[in-house]
Design a protein around this motif. Sequence first.
Motif, PDB file in Angstrom:
ATOM      1  N   GLN A 174       0.779  -1.228   0.000  1.00  0.00           N
ATOM      2  CA  GLN A 174       0.000   0.000   0.000  1.00  0.00           C
ATOM      3  C   GLN A 174       0.819   1.292   0.000  1.00  0.00           C
ATOM      4  OE1 GLN A 174      -3.075   0.023  -0.507  1.00  0.00           O
ATOM      5  NE2 GLN A 174      -4.124  -1.688   0.455  1.00  0.00           N
ATOM      6  N   ALA A 175       1.946   1.294   0.686  1.00  0.00           N
ATOM      7  CA  ALA A 175       2.612   2.547   1.041  1.00  0.00           C
ATOM      8  C   ALA A 175       2.979   3.426  -0.147  1.00  0.00           C
ATOM      9  CB  ALA A 175       3.858   2.251   1.865  1.00  0.00           C
ATOM     10  N   SER A 176       3.277   2.854  -1.285  1.00  0.00           N
ATOM     11  CA  SER A 176       3.797   3.650  -2.405  1.00  0.00           C
ATOM     12  C   SER A 176       2.743   4.499  -3.102  1.00  0.00           C
ATOM     13  CB  SER A 176       4.449   2.722  -3.434  1.00  0.00           C
ATOM     14  OG  SER A 176       3.472   1.862  -4.018  1.00  0.00           O
ATOM     15  N   TRP A 177       1.458   4.272  -2.813  1.00  0.00           N
ATOM     16  CA  TRP A 177       0.415   4.928  -3.595  1.00  0.00           C
ATOM     17  C   TRP A 177       0.042   6.315  -3.084  1.00  0.00           C
ATOM     18  CZ3 TRP A 177       0.428   2.430  -7.825  1.00  0.00           C
ATOM     19  CH2 TRP A 177       0.624   1.047  -7.827  1.00  0.00           C
ATOM     20  N   LEU A 178       0.380   6.626  -1.857  1.00  0.00           N
ATOM     21  CA  LEU A 178      -0.046   7.897  -1.264  1.00  0.00           C
ATOM     22  C   LEU A 178       0.494   9.091  -2.046  1.00  0.00           C
ATOM     23  CD1 LEU A 178      -1.402   9.566   0.930  1.00  0.00           C
ATOM     24  CD2 LEU A 178       0.619   9.219   2.367  1.00  0.00           C
ATOM     25  N   GLU A 179       1.776   9.079  -2.325  1.00  0.00           N
ATOM     26  CA  GLU A 179       2.385  10.199  -3.030  1.00  0.00           C
ATOM     27  C   GLU A 179       1.794  10.360  -4.433  1.00  0.00           C
ATOM     28  OE1 GLU A 179       4.210  13.562  -3.336  1.00  0.00           O
ATOM     29  OE2 GLU A 179       4.328  12.334  -1.520  1.00  0.00           O
ATOM     30  N   ARG A 180       1.412   9.252  -5.043  1.00  0.00           N
ATOM     31  CA  ARG A 180       0.859   9.322  -6.397  1.00  0.00           C
ATOM     32  C   ARG A 180      -0.570   9.873  -6.373  1.00  0.00           C
ATOM     33  NH1 ARG A 180       3.200   3.982  -9.446  1.00  0.00           N
ATOM     34  NH2 ARG A 180       2.354   5.073 -11.261  1.00  0.00           N
ATOM     35  N   ASP A 181      -1.341   9.521  -5.352  1.00  0.00           N
ATOM     36  CA  ASP A 181      -2.663  10.139  -5.192  1.00  0.00           C
ATOM     37  C   ASP A 181      -2.517  11.646  -5.007  1.00  0.00           C
ATOM     38  OD1 ASP A 181      -4.063   7.751  -5.382  1.00  0.00           O
ATOM     39  OD2 ASP A 181      -4.214   7.456  -3.219  1.00  0.00           O
ATOM     40  N   ARG A 182      -1.559  12.028  -4.168  1.00  0.00           N
ATOM     41  CA  ARG A 182      -1.340  13.452  -3.898  1.00  0.00           C
ATOM     42  C   ARG A 182      -0.924  14.191  -5.170  1.00  0.00           C
ATOM     43  NH1 ARG A 182       2.367  12.914  -0.357  1.00  0.00           N
ATOM     44  NH2 ARG A 182       1.128  12.947   1.541  1.00  0.00           N
ATOM     45  N   HIS A 183      -0.083  13.549  -5.982  1.00  0.00           N
ATOM     46  CA  HIS A 183       0.390  14.169  -7.227  1.00  0.00           C
ATOM     47  C   HIS A 183      -0.767  14.366  -8.208  1.00  0.00           C
ATOM     48  CE1 HIS A 183       2.961  15.200 -10.550  1.00  0.00           C
ATOM     49  NE2 HIS A 183       2.633  14.126 -11.241  1.00  0.00           N
ATOM     50  N   ALA A 199      -0.838  10.602 -15.517  1.00  0.00           N
ATOM     51  CA  ALA A 199      -0.426  10.105 -14.200  1.00  0.00           C
ATOM     52  C   ALA A 199      -1.368   9.004 -13.724  1.00  0.00           C
ATOM     53  CB  ALA A 199      -0.385  11.256 -13.192  1.00  0.00           C
ATOM     54  N   MET A 200      -2.657   9.170 -13.999  1.00  0.00           N
ATOM     55  CA  MET A 200      -3.626   8.153 -13.596  1.00  0.00           C
ATOM     56  C   MET A 200      -3.422   6.870 -14.407  1.00  0.00           C
ATOM     57  SD  MET A 200      -6.046   7.198 -11.614  1.00  0.00           S
ATOM     58  CE  MET A 200      -6.840   8.639 -10.871  1.00  0.00           C
ATOM     59  N   ASP A 201      -3.169   7.004 -15.705  1.00  0.00           N
ATOM     60  CA  ASP A 201      -2.918   5.815 -16.533  1.00  0.00           C
ATOM     61  C   ASP A 201      -1.712   5.038 -16.007  1.00  0.00           C
ATOM     62  OD1 ASP A 201      -5.041   6.329 -18.202  1.00  0.00           O
ATOM     63  OD2 ASP A 201      -3.840   7.313 -19.753  1.00  0.00           O
ATOM     64  N   SER A 202      -0.639   5.766 -15.672  1.00  0.00           N
ATOM     65  CA  SER A 202       0.558   5.121 -15.137  1.00  0.00           C
ATOM     66  C   SER A 202       0.251   4.451 -13.799  1.00  0.00           C
ATOM     67  CB  SER A 202       1.666   6.166 -14.954  1.00  0.00           C
ATOM     68  OG  SER A 202       2.798   5.598 -14.332  1.00  0.00           O
ATOM     69  N   TYR A 203      -0.497   5.137 -12.962  1.00  0.00           N
ATOM     70  CA  TYR A 203      -0.907   4.607 -11.650  1.00  0.00           C
ATOM     71  C   TYR A 203      -1.663   3.294 -11.821  1.00  0.00           C
ATOM     72  CZ  TYR A 203      -3.284   4.776  -7.047  1.00  0.00           C
ATOM     73  OH  TYR A 203      -3.765   4.508  -5.805  1.00  0.00           O
ATOM     74  N   LEU A 204      -2.655   3.285 -12.701  1.00  0.00           N
ATOM     75  CA  LEU A 204      -3.488   2.099 -12.868  1.00  0.00           C
ATOM     76  C   LEU A 204      -2.720   0.948 -13.516  1.00  0.00           C
ATOM     77  CD1 LEU A 204      -6.871   3.766 -13.921  1.00  0.00           C
ATOM     78  CD2 LEU A 204      -6.275   2.763 -11.699  1.00  0.00           C
TER      79      LEU A 204
END
Length: 221
Positions: A174-183, A199-204
């Motif tokens: 879980q931990a790595s996703w927080l910064e990406r949500d914030r970005h 950024a969302m495409d890369s996230y998903l």
Amino acid sequence: MSIAKENGLSLADQVAHELRDDIIGGKLLSGMPLVESDLVRGYNASRNTVREALHLLGREGLTTYIRHKGVIVRRLTVADVRDLFMVRRTLESRAILAGKPLANQQSSGMADAIEAAELACEREDWRAFGTHSLRFHQHVVGLLHSPSFDAFFTNIVAQMRLVFSAAPDEARYQASWLERDRHIHHLLLEGHCQQAGEAMDSYLNDSERQALELLASAARH
């Protein structure tokens, strides 16, 4: 069950709503048995109401009936996960690329979800962290201003929560996703919809790959 009357829901709908929330909240995990007598006591409902609620959740893909064992919280397959992410890309990317300005209420909802995730991270409450991260993505879909999509995506979120519950090490997962949500939130605030969409495409893409690796690892063990 007074909430059911206030919202115009049947008792079975309300129990299904509470069960769904408990899945999203990480209280009901993938593979967990749903024993009628326990649910009757826990949700203060009749057996018929509980059975109807479980039937509703079964139609939504959140529960599974196994002969001689009863109803359990559903275990997702590789095909299920791929389908979930196809839906997420369609809704979340479309919501972002619609390019509508981020209203204060929408931004506040996203910010609140991120803040709650931060607090959960500090407490190392990874179950809560995953739930708050998913709430952020519900707010993203909310940019479409569609009650139907909002209701549909709630079910997608519940199924995603079942994927998280299979992680043997939720902190690492879980931990790595927080910064990406914030970005993503920051890009939306600045009106950079194209960049936020990328950024969302890369996230998903990364999230799907990690979820599939998680299922493969769980299958080996």
